[in-house]
Design an enzyme around this catalytic site. Structure first.
Site, PDB file in Angstrom:
ATOM      1  N   LYS A   1      16.342  -3.560  43.369  1.00 60.04           N
ATOM      2  CA  LYS A   1      15.147  -4.390  43.221  1.00 60.04           C
ATOM      3  C   LYS A   1      14.353  -4.419  44.528  1.00 60.04           C
ATOM      4  CE  LYS A   1      17.111  -7.244  39.603  1.00 60.04           C
ATOM      5  NZ  LYS A   1      17.976  -8.367  39.259  1.00 60.04           N
TER       6      LYS A   1
ATOM      7  N   GLN B   1      19.984 -13.976  41.453  1.00 59.44           N
ATOM      8  CA  GLN B   1      20.800 -12.988  40.733  1.00 59.44           C
ATOM      9  C   GLN B   1      21.969 -13.676  40.024  1.00 59.44           C
ATOM     10  OE1 GLN B   1      20.093  -9.563  40.511  1.00 59.44           O
ATOM     11  NE2 GLN B   1      21.756  -9.586  39.017  1.00 59.44           N
TER      12      GLN B   1
ATOM     13  N   ASP C   1      12.004 -14.202  36.339  1.00 61.17           N
ATOM     14  CA  ASP C   1      13.011 -13.814  35.354  1.00 61.17           C
ATOM     15  C   ASP C   1      12.739 -14.472  33.997  1.00 61.17           C
ATOM     16  OD1 ASP C   1      14.937 -11.945  35.870  1.00 61.17           O
ATOM     17  OD2 ASP C   1      16.322 -13.322  36.885  1.00 61.17           O
TER      18      ASP C   1
END
Ligand code: NDP
Length: 292
Positions: free
Chosen positions: A54, A98, A121
């Site tokens: 990422k 994460q 997200d």
């Protein structure tokens, strides 16, 4: 019938190039550089790989990447303090924590501490609610990538029968919402679904997000259906470690009209959509028109 292979890698490269182009324009015309903060707690090897990838792709499209690596014993209070700092940092437009988090941290609490406008997200409860009610939301990256590939394949999805196998909050449920938003007739299947083969056989669109290697055989697939395989499963075969999806690719490709491979299908689209979401968040934060 031999299925058309949906090339997620090439599609993702195209999306990243479009994002890079728009980032360059933002810098040139407004002096703004989008910034994405990624928070990793602990040393989960798969998470470390994702976070590295990422960060690398964020920089490649011209955005700023801020990585925060915290040790596995980090307290909830310290993690929430970091999120608060990032929420208030105008250089940070997107925040991603994460998952999975170490067991002593409450994932719901942590995710819901992120400013929803920076929740790239799309897991914050506000974004979940916005998506469910058809309002402007931050949409979870993996289902968004699947939707983009389906729209590219079919144009309009209106009236199609779609079956999503899996009902997780990060893939199955938001995928179903997106397909409903595009006027599909949606069935969500899960581990308690009766007669799964027959349910899948009805579908014009099958999205498999289960986490079981090659669980969906070709004879469950309706002739000509489009198959999107979200699964990423590591298996040993012929003495080698291989990545396979939730669909038995070889037999499904003989019946499907189009199918995503694993690897090289849904996976690359997920990070491309994360970058697209970060760009969108940056435009919204600065009162600028959103990228299409
Ligand atoms: P979860 O484990 O959270 O959810 C799995 C779902 O599959 C559950 O709803 C479960 O049902 C259902 N399920 C389990 N067994 C069966 C069965 N025998 N028949 C029907 N349904 C079943 O997984 P995720 O949604 O997080 O991920 C799914 C897969 O997608 C994984 O392989 C993961 O690695 C991959 N993935 C890939 C991403 C990418 O970027 N390509 C991103 C995210 C995930 P129930 O609810 O009843 O238990």
């Amino acid at each position: 019938m031999v299925a058309q292979v949906i090339d997620g890698k090439a599609f993702a490269a195209k999306v990243r190039a479009q994002v890079a182009d728009k980032v360059a324009k933002l810098k040139e015309e407004h002096g703004i550089t989008p910034g994405l903060a990624v928070v990793l707690v602990g040393e989960d090897p798969a998470s470390q790989v994702y976070v590295r990838s990422k960060g690398k792709q964020t920089v490649e499209v011209g955005m700023n990447s801020y990585e925060h690596k915290l040790d596995a014993e980090t307290s909830e209070q310290d993690l929430l303090a970091l999120i608060d700092k990032l929420n208030n940092d105008p250089a940070v437009h997107g925040i991603l924590v994460q998952l999975p988090l170490p067991k002593h941290l409450n994932e719901d609490l942590v995710i819901n501490a992120i400013n929803p406008a920076k929740d790239v997200d799309g897991f914050h409860i506000s974004n979940v609610g916005l998506l469910a009610t058809g309002q402007k939301a931050m949409v979870p990256c993996t289902p968004l990538g699947c939707l983009m590939m389906l729209r590219d394949q079919h144009g309009s999805l209106s009236g199609m029968d779609a079956v999503v196998i899996g009902r997780s909050n990060i893939v199955g449920k938001p995928m179903a919402q997106l397909l409903l938003g595009d006027s599909c007739t949606v069935t969500i299947a899960h581990s308690r679904t009766r007669n799964l083969p027959d349910v899948v056989r009805r579908a014009d669109i099958v999205v498999a997000a289960v986490g079981r290697p090659e669980m969906v055989p070709g004879d469950w697939i309706k002739e000509g259906a489009t198959v999107i395989d979200v699964g990423i499963n590591r298996i040993e075969r012929d003495g080698k470690t291989r990545l396979v999806g939730d669909v038995d690719y070889a037999s499904a490709a003989e019946r499907a009209g189009a199918i995503t491979p694993v690897p090289g299908g849904v996976g690359p689209m997920t990070i491309a959509c994360l970058l697209a979401n970060t760009l969108t968040a940056c435009c919204r934060a600065n009162g600028l028109p959103e990228p299409e």
